[in-house]
Scaffold this motif. Sequence first.
Motif, PDB file in Angstrom:
ATOM      1  N   HIS A   1       0.841  -1.199   0.000  1.00 15.31           N
ATOM      2  CA  HIS A   1       0.000   0.000   0.000  1.00 15.31           C
ATOM      3  C   HIS A   1       0.879   1.254   0.000  1.00 15.31           C
ATOM      4  O   HIS A   1       2.100   1.168   0.082  1.00 15.31           O
TER       5      HIS A   1
ATOM      6  N   LYS B 153      -8.347  11.249  -8.819  1.00 18.91           N
ATOM      7  CA  LYS B 153      -6.912  11.031  -8.931  1.00 18.91           C
ATOM      8  C   LYS B 153      -6.180  12.019  -8.050  1.00 18.91           C
ATOM      9  O   LYS B 153      -6.656  13.127  -7.805  1.00 18.91           O
ATOM     10  N   HIS B 154      -5.072  11.567  -7.563  1.00 13.78           N
ATOM     11  CA  HIS B 154      -4.202  12.413  -6.751  1.00 13.78           C
ATOM     12  C   HIS B 154      -2.876  12.484  -7.494  1.00 13.78           C
ATOM     13  O   HIS B 154      -2.310  11.457  -7.874  1.00 13.78           O
TER      14      HIS B 154
ATOM     15  N   SER C   4      -3.986  -0.071  -1.487  1.00  7.94           N
ATOM     16  CA  SER C   4      -4.794   1.112  -1.179  1.00  7.94           C
ATOM     17  C   SER C   4      -3.899   2.292  -0.833  1.00  7.94           C
ATOM     18  O   SER C   4      -2.736   2.125  -0.472  1.00  7.94           O
ATOM     19  N   LEU C   5      -4.479   3.474  -0.930  1.00 13.85           N
ATOM     20  CA  LEU C   5      -3.862   4.694  -0.440  1.00 13.85           C
ATOM     21  C   LEU C   5      -4.484   4.957   0.924  1.00 13.85           C
ATOM     22  O   LEU C   5      -5.702   5.142   1.029  1.00 13.85           O
TER      23      LEU C   5
ATOM     24  N   ARG D 260      -8.999   4.720   3.851  1.00 12.11           N
ATOM     25  CA  ARG D 260      -8.209   4.284   2.705  1.00 12.11           C
ATOM     26  C   ARG D 260      -9.078   4.265   1.458  1.00 12.11           C
ATOM     27  O   ARG D 260     -10.314   4.260   1.551  1.00 12.11           O
ATOM     28  N   GLN D 261      -8.411   4.270   0.310  1.00 13.48           N
ATOM     29  CA  GLN D 261      -9.080   4.120  -0.973  1.00 13.48           C
ATOM     30  C   GLN D 261      -8.249   3.179  -1.822  1.00 13.48           C
ATOM     31  O   GLN D 261      -7.012   3.266  -1.848  1.00 13.48           O
ATOM     32  N   LYS D 262      -8.911   2.290  -2.528  1.00 12.57           N
ATOM     33  CA  LYS D 262      -8.211   1.352  -3.398  1.00 12.57           C
ATOM     34  C   LYS D 262      -7.537   2.121  -4.535  1.00 12.57           C
ATOM     35  O   LYS D 262      -8.128   3.035  -5.111  1.00 12.57           O
ATOM     36  N   ILE D 263      -6.296   1.742  -4.824  1.00 18.26           N
ATOM     37  CA  ILE D 263      -5.556   2.339  -5.939  1.00 18.26           C
ATOM     38  C   ILE D 263      -5.838   1.511  -7.184  1.00 18.26           C
ATOM     39  O   ILE D 263      -5.574   0.308  -7.217  1.00 18.26           O
TER      40      ILE D 263
ATOM     41  N   HIS E 239      -4.755   6.985  -9.577  1.00 19.14           N
ATOM     42  CA  HIS E 239      -6.187   6.879  -9.814  1.00 19.14           C
ATOM     43  C   HIS E 239      -6.803   6.042  -8.691  1.00 19.14           C
ATOM     44  O   HIS E 239      -6.320   4.943  -8.393  1.00 19.14           O
ATOM     45  N   LEU E 240      -7.865   6.591  -8.081  1.00 21.85           N
ATOM     46  CA  LEU E 240      -8.461   5.996  -6.886  1.00 21.85           C
ATOM     47  C   LEU E 240      -9.897   5.572  -7.108  1.00 21.85           C
ATOM     48  O   LEU E 240     -10.654   6.232  -7.829  1.00 21.85           O
ATOM     49  N   ASP E 241     -10.277   4.500  -6.441  1.00 18.97           N
ATOM     50  CA  ASP E 241     -11.675   4.097  -6.370  1.00 18.97           C
ATOM     51  C   ASP E 241     -12.386   5.164  -5.535  1.00 18.97           C
ATOM     52  O   ASP E 241     -11.842   5.622  -4.524  1.00 18.97           O
TER      53      ASP E 241
END
Length: 146
Positions: free
Chosen positions: A4, A39-40, A57-58, A69-72, A90-92
């Motif tokens: 992660h 996106k970050h 995840s991020l 968290r968010q899935k990458i 790019h994030l879910d």
Amino acid sequence: MALHIVKLCVGVESVEDLAAWQKKRLKDQKARGLKPQLKHVTRNTPKRGDEIAGEGSLYWVIKGTIRCRQKILRFVSRKDRDGKPACEIHLDPKLVRTAPKPLRAFQGWRYFEASSAPADIDAKTAEAQAKLPAVMAEELRSLGLL
């Protein structure tokens, strides 16, 4: 086990603030005729990105504590406005609350082993935490307990 990334969420006071900010970003993209995508953007592309994308995840550090968290989904290399290398993470859109885990400040992002990651908390627990009086919730957050 998935690898992660952990990153500071600067300027955000709570998970609700992050959710509202991200919702606004998606709405703005849609209004401009773009396909909504969270996106970050960061300067460096992870060298171990293949171990993370789609699996990892991020983890967001809010006010000195990992809170969610968010899935990458993927990493996209590009150039910034000045022509310097940049990376889009790019994030879910789904934010998953986690058990609070205090973490000291750092710059950029860091790899985060699955064995160090806090556990997810369910919606019922998150809802109960949201109902706490503001003063009590802030005190518990400062202690890393919420």
